[in-house]
Design an enzyme around this catalytic site. Structure first.
Site, mmCIF file in Angstrom:
data_model
loop_
_atom_site.group_PDB
_atom_site.id
_atom_site.type_symbol
_atom_site.label_atom_id
_atom_site.label_comp_id
_atom_site.label_asym_id
_atom_site.label_seq_id
_atom_site.Cartn_x
_atom_site.Cartn_y
_atom_site.Cartn_z
ATOM 1 N N SER A 133 -0.738 3.492 -7.202
ATOM 2 C CA SER A 133 -0.634 3.828 -5.788
ATOM 3 C C SER A 133 -0.928 2.587 -4.955
ATOM 4 C CB SER A 133 -1.641 4.924 -5.434
ATOM 5 O OG SER A 133 -1.741 5.113 -4.027
ATOM 6 N N TYR A 146 -10.405 8.460 -5.159
ATOM 7 C CA TYR A 146 -9.005 8.330 -5.566
ATOM 8 C C TYR A 146 -8.606 6.863 -5.664
ATOM 9 C CZ TYR A 146 -3.935 8.601 -5.448
ATOM 10 O OH TYR A 146 -2.594 8.442 -5.736
#
Length: 234
Positions: A133, A146
């Site tokens: 990501s 995250y």
């Protein structure tokens, strides 16, 4: 560009979102593709073989390994796309949920690498793709856990690359906001593509990037691809 027809692949998280789009494109290229996911699609692409697997469970990954070896042999390509989101403040969040995200995003990927990459090394060739990501290396409110898992995966990928060269190519594909069920399936916190406000990539656009790396001729490695909606700030 290399032709992938006749190759074999394993995609974790291949039942939905980016993983499913990768499976579809691999199948279109004639790749026999194993799908490992907790939730499998009803309509499978041609050549796709479904396996129910929780990548956080070591015994489940061991069972997956045995089944894939029996039906497909050692895969030529391993794509680790399974992941889960969470949106919580570090001072208010639930550590049990944090552990679940760490187990899925980080430990799940490590389990897949440990299970399948030794066979690739023995075969003398292979590709490993980690879907991470743009949150990797990026601190932002509510995103600490995250982002930490995705940052760790960047380090894992580079470490793996150095450990397995020149036999195996390692690629990180880091997408920005993508229009998938990811946000609605996050463990906590409420975000949508619309609330983030940058626009969104489609899963097939991320899959295009993965296939671009996989189709490179032997001796050419695409190690890092970042793609995001043009309006996205980070």
């Amino acid at each position: 560009m290399r032709h992938l027809e006749g190759k074999t692949a394993l995609v974790s998280g291949g039942g939905s979102g980016i993983g499913k789009a990768i499976v579809e494109q691999l199948s279109e290229d004639g790749v026999n593709t194993a799908i490992a996911d907790l939730h499998l699609p009803v309509n499978l692409p041609s050549g796709a073989i479904p396996y129910t697997c929780d990548v956080t469970d070591g015994r489940a990954v061991d069972a997956l390994f045995a089944k894939v070896q029996q039906q497909l042999g050692t895969p030529d390509m391993l794509v680790c796309s399974a992941g889960q989101g969470i949106h919580e403040k570090l001072t208010e969040g639930d550590p049990e949920k944090w552990q679940q995200v760490i187990n899925t995003n980080l430990m799940g990927t490590l389990r897949m690498i440990r299970a399948f990459v030794p066979g690739m090394l023995a075969a003398g060739q292979g590709d490993v793709v980690l879907v991470t990501s743009v949150a990797a290396g990026q601190a932002y409110p509510y995103g600490g856990v995250y982002a930490a898992t995705k940052t760790a995966l960047q380090v894992i990928a580079e470490t793996l690359r150095q450990e397995v060269l020149p036999s195996i190519r390692v690629t990180v594909v880091a997408p920005g906001v993508t229009d998938t069920p990811f946000f609605e399936n996050s463990l906590s916190g409420y975000q949508t593509v619309e609330s983030i406000g940058y626009g969104a990539l489609s899963p097939s656009q991320v899959a295009d990037a993965v296939l671009y790396a996989l189709r490179q001729p032997p001796g050419v490695s695409i190690n890092n691809i970042t793609l995001r909606p043009t309006e996205q700030v980070f």
